[in-house]
Scaffold this motif. Structure first.
Motif, PDB file in Angstrom:
ATOM      1  N   LEU A 190       0.658  -1.146   0.022  1.00 45.85           N
ATOM      2  CA  LEU A 190       0.056   0.161   0.120  1.00 45.85           C
ATOM      3  C   LEU A 190       0.796   1.255   0.009  1.00 45.85           C
ATOM      4  CD1 LEU A 190      -2.555  -1.133   2.825  1.00 45.85           C
ATOM      5  CD2 LEU A 190      -2.899  -1.088   0.146  1.00 45.85           C
ATOM      6  N   PRO A 191       0.364   2.354  -0.513  1.00 50.95           N
ATOM      7  CA  PRO A 191       0.888   3.584  -0.351  1.00 50.95           C
ATOM      8  C   PRO A 191       1.176   4.030   1.405  1.00 50.95           C
ATOM      9  CG  PRO A 191      -0.787   3.819  -1.881  1.00 50.95           C
ATOM     10  CD  PRO A 191      -0.827   2.552  -1.278  1.00 50.95           C
ATOM     11  N   ARG A 219      -0.940   2.742   4.300  1.00 53.64           N
ATOM     12  CA  ARG A 219      -0.597   1.730   5.291  1.00 53.64           C
ATOM     13  C   ARG A 219      -0.591   2.214   6.585  1.00 53.64           C
ATOM     14  NH1 ARG A 219       5.683   1.354   3.905  1.00 53.64           N
ATOM     15  NH2 ARG A 219       4.785   1.241   1.719  1.00 53.64           N
ATOM     16  N   THR A 220      -0.599   3.524   6.698  1.00 52.69           N
ATOM     17  CA  THR A 220      -0.854   4.240   7.978  1.00 52.69           C
ATOM     18  C   THR A 220      -2.187   3.972   8.712  1.00 52.69           C
ATOM     19  OG1 THR A 220       1.116   5.717   7.766  1.00 52.69           O
ATOM     20  CG2 THR A 220      -0.440   6.350   9.707  1.00 52.69           C
ATOM     21  N   VAL A 221      -3.201   4.070   7.836  1.00 51.63           N
ATOM     22  CA  VAL A 221      -4.470   4.002   8.303  1.00 51.63           C
ATOM     23  C   VAL A 221      -4.932   2.526   8.444  1.00 51.63           C
ATOM     24  CG1 VAL A 221      -6.871   4.228   7.299  1.00 51.63           C
ATOM     25  CG2 VAL A 221      -5.245   5.892   6.648  1.00 51.63           C
ATOM     26  N   THR A 222      -4.243   1.556   7.767  1.00 54.38           N
ATOM     27  CA  THR A 222      -4.558   0.373   7.798  1.00 54.38           C
ATOM     28  C   THR A 222      -4.042  -0.377   9.534  1.00 54.38           C
ATOM     29  OG1 THR A 222      -4.200   0.006   5.656  1.00 54.38           O
ATOM     30  CG2 THR A 222      -4.126  -2.072   6.984  1.00 54.38           C
TER      31      THR A 222
END
Length: 253
Positions: A191-192, A196-199
């Motif tokens: 992921l971008p 990635r941070t949101v995930t």
């Protein structure tokens, strides 16, 4: 500890499962196989491997976890909701049975059924891809911890629900999207940076990552963090259940 009452609840729930074996076991297994065939054929042809693992084998832990979470929540929620629906919950509450024994009986049966389905899917997947399990003890540990934790969540949902629509609300609108967005069919590293941070705020990611690590030794988050997330979630569910029985919320008129 009244083991006879625990056994009675457990056996009753397991017997109900085998009376409806097509709906309880065969249907979720076939649905998962369909996921595997569709994703493996449609996406696997374009992605040869993820982190050194063939894509078909890579998604197997995610598919198992998807079924495990859904079945644990559904079985436990229906198991405790049905006595509420027909009114027999009051007989159970007035009987000389501790709330711990009630929880062990219903949650134990729900976790057993979901883990049994997960193992069937695991065995079935060997016909499609070559699997390796590098840490079998940890694989079993993650199965047990996840199955029990989400069965506890399902038990809470069954007490909270006032109708069958609410009973299906959390599994369909919350659990399933979280699993799909939790790295069940892809690696977070693909992921971008922003996504990635949101995930990383998705709690299901830590379950899937730890479970996949037990297969291939690769994970999106450290294994210690995954174990801590499972332990924290289980503790929270146990705390809520303790409060429910102490206060009588949604159990007594």
């Amino acid at each position: 500890m009244n083991w006879r009452s625990i056994k009675a609840i457990y056996v009753f729930e397991m017997t109900r499962t085998f009376r409806t074996i097509l709906q309880s076991i065969v249907s979720p297994v076939l649905s998962t196989i369909l996921y595997f065939v569709v994703f493996g054929a449609a996406i696997g042809g374009r992605i040869e491997s993820v982190e050194g693992v063939s894509y078909g084998a890579f998604i197997v832990p995610g598919l198992i976890m998807l079924t495990l979470l859904q079945q644990s929540v559904t079985n436990a929620s229906f198991g405790i909701y049905f006595p509420k629906f027909i009114g027999t919950i009051y007989e159970l509450l007035s009987a000389p049975v501790n709330f711990i024994e009630i929880v062990i009986g219903y949650v134990g049966a729900a976790a057993t059924k979901s883990i049994m389905i997960a193992l069937i899917i695991l065995a079935t997947s060997t016909f499609f891809v070559d699997l390796r399990i590098e840490h079998p003890v940890w694989m079993v540990a993650f199965l047990l911890l996840t199955g029990i934790s989400f069965a506890l969540l399902g038990f809470i949902i069954g007490i909270w629900a006032k109708n069958f629509e609410q009973l299906q609300l959390v599994p369909l609108l919350i659990i399933t999207p979280l699993v799909f967005l939790g790295g069940s069919f892809y690696s977070v590293s693909m992921l971008p940076e922003g996504w990635r941070t949101v995930t990383l705020f998705n709690p299901v990611l830590y379950l899937i990552s730890g479970f996949r690590w037990s297969f291939y030794g690769v994970s999106d988050v450290p294994i210690a963090v995954s174990l801590a997330a499972v332990a924290l979630f289980m503790s929270a569910c146990l705390g809520v259940i303790w409060w429910i029985f102490r206060s009588g919320w949604r159990l007594r008129p």
